[in-house]
Design a protein around this motif. Structure first.
Motif, PDB file in Angstrom:
ATOM      1  N   PRO A   1       0.853  -1.138  -0.005  1.00  0.00           N
ATOM      2  CA  PRO A   1       0.019  -0.051   0.013  1.00  0.00           C
ATOM      3  C   PRO A   1       0.907   1.288  -0.183  1.00  0.00           C
ATOM      4  N   ASP A   2       2.119   0.959   0.125  1.00  0.00           N
ATOM      5  CA  ASP A   2       2.765   2.258   0.293  1.00  0.00           C
ATOM      6  C   ASP A   2       3.648   2.820  -0.969  1.00  0.00           C
ATOM      7  N   THR A   3       3.541   1.870  -2.075  1.00  0.00           N
ATOM      8  CA  THR A   3       4.277   1.944  -3.434  1.00  0.00           C
ATOM      9  C   THR A   3       3.032   2.247  -4.460  1.00  0.00           C
ATOM     10  N   ALA A   4       2.804   3.140  -5.288  1.00  0.00           N
ATOM     11  CA  ALA A   4       1.987   3.436  -6.399  1.00  0.00           C
ATOM     12  C   ALA A   4       2.312   2.166  -7.323  1.00  0.00           C
ATOM     13  N   THR A   5       1.293   1.527  -7.728  1.00  0.00           N
ATOM     14  CA  THR A   5       1.636   0.416  -8.810  1.00  0.00           C
ATOM     15  C   THR A   5       1.501   1.051 -10.029  1.00  0.00           C
ATOM     16  N   SER A   6       2.235   0.568 -11.028  1.00  0.00           N
ATOM     17  CA  SER A   6       2.429   0.753 -12.442  1.00  0.00           C
ATOM     18  C   SER A   6       1.892  -0.291 -13.421  1.00  0.00           C
ATOM     19  N   ASP A   7       1.351  -1.216 -12.802  1.00  0.00           N
ATOM     20  CA  ASP A   7       0.909  -2.533 -13.601  1.00  0.00           C
ATOM     21  C   ASP A   7      -0.496  -2.048 -14.172  1.00  0.00           C
ATOM     22  N   ASP A   8      -0.639  -2.454 -15.533  1.00  0.00           N
ATOM     23  CA  ASP A   8      -2.082  -2.282 -16.201  1.00  0.00           C
ATOM     24  C   ASP A   8      -2.626  -3.592 -15.983  1.00  0.00           C
ATOM     25  N   HIS A   9      -3.405  -3.894 -14.955  1.00  0.00           N
ATOM     26  CA  HIS A   9      -3.982  -5.216 -14.858  1.00  0.00           C
ATOM     27  C   HIS A   9      -4.980  -5.515 -15.814  1.00  0.00           C
ATOM     28  N   ARG A  10      -5.893  -4.586 -16.246  1.00  0.00           N
ATOM     29  CA  ARG A  10      -6.682  -4.871 -17.243  1.00  0.00           C
ATOM     30  C   ARG A  10      -6.067  -5.111 -18.819  1.00  0.00           C
ATOM     31  N   GLY A  11      -4.834  -4.843 -19.048  1.00  0.00           N
ATOM     32  CA  GLY A  11      -4.033  -4.977 -20.191  1.00  0.00           C
ATOM     33  C   GLY A  11      -3.596  -6.298 -20.427  1.00  0.00           C
ATOM     34  N   ARG A  12      -3.543  -6.978 -19.262  1.00  0.00           N
ATOM     35  CA  ARG A  12      -2.988  -8.389 -19.113  1.00  0.00           C
ATOM     36  C   ARG A  12      -3.928  -9.527 -19.545  1.00  0.00           C
ATOM     37  N   TRP A  13      -5.353  -9.018 -19.691  1.00  0.00           N
ATOM     38  CA  TRP A  13      -6.287  -9.959 -20.124  1.00  0.00           C
ATOM     39  C   TRP A  13      -6.459 -10.055 -21.620  1.00  0.00           C
ATOM     40  N   GLN A  14      -6.947 -11.267 -22.092  1.00  0.00           N
ATOM     41  CA  GLN A  14      -7.009 -11.452 -23.499  1.00  0.00           C
ATOM     42  C   GLN A  14      -8.488 -11.586 -24.079  1.00  0.00           C
ATOM     43  N   GLN A  15      -8.669 -10.845 -25.085  1.00  0.00           N
ATOM     44  CA  GLN A  15     -10.179 -11.211 -25.609  1.00  0.00           C
ATOM     45  C   GLN A  15     -10.420 -12.257 -26.119  1.00  0.00           C
ATOM     46  N   VAL A  16     -11.807 -12.996 -25.898  1.00  0.00           N
ATOM     47  CA  VAL A  16     -12.048 -14.066 -26.594  1.00  0.00           C
ATOM     48  C   VAL A  16     -12.679 -13.845 -27.998  1.00  0.00           C
ATOM     49  N   PRO A  17     -12.407 -14.542 -29.123  1.00  0.00           N
ATOM     50  CA  PRO A  17     -12.531 -14.309 -30.283  1.00  0.00           C
ATOM     51  C   PRO A  17     -14.057 -14.525 -30.463  1.00  0.00           C
ATOM     52  N   ASP A  18     -14.842 -13.985 -31.497  1.00  0.00           N
ATOM     53  CA  ASP A  18     -16.246 -14.229 -31.973  1.00  0.00           C
ATOM     54  C   ASP A  18     -16.427 -15.645 -32.373  1.00  0.00           C
ATOM     55  N   ASN A  19     -15.296 -16.002 -33.337  1.00  0.00           N
ATOM     56  CA  ASN A  19     -15.544 -17.348 -33.885  1.00  0.00           C
ATOM     57  C   ASN A  19     -16.864 -17.609 -34.800  1.00  0.00           C
ATOM     58  N   GLY A  20     -17.484 -16.653 -34.851  1.00  0.00           N
ATOM     59  CA  GLY A  20     -18.849 -17.014 -35.707  1.00  0.00           C
ATOM     60  C   GLY A  20     -19.821 -15.517 -35.669  1.00  0.00           C
TER      61      GLY A  20
END
Length: 384
Positions: A307-326
């Motif tokens: 809690p004492d250090t500001a995070t620079s991680d892009d948490h949402r950016g590490r997720w992948q989109q599921v393709p439509d495939n149809g």
């Protein structure tokens, strides 16, 4: 190629949902596409007959869309032998009697939810339909949406491993109606008229959980009215007697826990108006109405709490989109097509009146839990 015509009496098409989703985006869209194809090459084409209370509104809708038949007399429409299906998108308080009359007339029934005001009434309708031998269905559109179809694909593939929990966030700010027009009709906020977010949304959460993850066995809920005063369609103030937010924990088979917040008194800070996060031993997913993002176990970053250090991680950016495939069609239309095939061919259709009754059972149990402050178990709902 043969054409199989099915007369469909559509009651409640002068309302927003009945008109936009069921008439124009479903039944008329199916007609414009040439009907619902069958395995033998034939096609089912629905013939809408509009029903409602306002002669002016019905005439205008019929004229706009080239629909020949409309009526303000439901009994006359139900006595017409060319009508095989009755569809209901009226307000909840008017639905039960109309559905009962349609079953008595021997019509197949397809209806919005909740199917009735109480569980006992919903079970009675399911029994009447069974005894009359009419096919029946309840609108359960969410499971036909692209985001949840992708989520279904992940579940079926075993992507999650052992599913641990589901977290849902639904809602948006509905204006009170004084300085800006409300986006929902005023009866939604009057309990005496069948309003309330629990009665409106918990049947949705029930079939989503049941069809994707398993039966709901218990619920702990708190329903509240955050905004006690609103203004109706004529600008008159009224007391909001129905709940406009509910916070619930659902216990599913296998120890899975689902937490879902539902609110018409919340401002949106998420990608879609509803999102479900599913966490499992092998991976997680976040699904909305259209999109679905995943993070596999092997790609999960190692998070450390500091809690004492500001995070620079892009948490949402590490997720992948599921393709439509149809290609995905409108969710309401997709279910309409399945119901029309069910009526004509007997194709299995799990979204029946008994399923709708189970959704109403969950809503009643949640309201009971809110009143008592206790966890409420759900018994098996069966027809005698």
């Amino acid at each position: 190629m043969g054409i199989q015509l099915l007369g469909v009496a559509m009651n409640g098409v002068t309302g927003r949902m009945g008109y936009r989703q069921h008439l124009t985006r479903s039944v008329l869209a199916i007609r414009e596409a040439g009907g619902v194809p069958l395995p033998d090459g034939d096609r089912i084409i629905p013939e809408p007959i509009l029903v409602g209370r306002s002669e002016t509104k019905l005439r205008d809708i019929a004229r706009q869309h080239g629909i020949e038949r409309w009526s303000t007399d439901l009994d006359t429409v139900l006595s017409d032998d060319t009508v095989q299906i009755y569809f209901d998108a009226q307000i909840t308080s008017a639905r039960e009697d109309a559905v009962r009359a349609a079953i008595s007339a021997g019509k197949h029934v397809y209806t919005e939810k909740p199917v009735a005001a109480t569980l006992d009434a919903a079970l009675e309708l399911a029994k009447l339909a069974r005894d009359a031998g009419v096919r029946n269905g309840v609108v359960q559109d969410k499971v036909f949406l692209p985001g949840l179809l992708k989520l279904r694909r992940l579940v079926d593939s075993g992507f999650f491993g052992r599913i641990l929990s589901i977290r849902g966030e639904f809602g948006y700010w509905v204006f009170e109606g004084d300085w800006q027009q409300a986006q929902r009709p005023s009866w939604n906020y009057r309990a005496e008229d069948g309003g309330g977010i629990v009665l409106d949304m918990f049947p949705h959460w029930h079939y989503v959980l049941e069809h994707l993850f398993g039966p709901v066995r218990a619920v702990t809920a708190r329903a509240v009215t955050h905004v006690p005063r609103r203004w109706d369609e004529r600008g008159r103030p009224y007391a909001a007697t129905a709940d406009d937010a509910a916070y619930a924990i659902f216990e599913l088979d296998g120890g899975v826990i689902a937490q879902i917040n539902s609110s018409w008194s919340v401002r949106v800070d998420r990608e879609e108006l509803v999102e479900f996060q599913v966490d499992g031993t092998e991976g997680s997913a976040v699904a909305g109405l259209t999109g679905c993002r995943i993070q596999h176990r092997a790609l999960t970053p190692r998070a450390v709490w500091d809690p004492d250090t500001a995070t620079s991680d892009d948490h949402r950016g590490r997720w992948q989109q599921v393709p439509d495939n149809g290609e995905f069609i409108n969710g309401f239309r997709a279910q309409w097509e399945r119901f029309l095939r069910h009526v004509h061919t007997g194709e299995p259709f799990p979204h029946d009146l008994l399923s709708g009754a189970r959704g109403l059972q969950l809503a009643e149990a949640a309201l009971q839990s809110s009143r008592s402050g206790r966890r409420v178990e759900l018994e098996e709902v069966e027809l005698a």
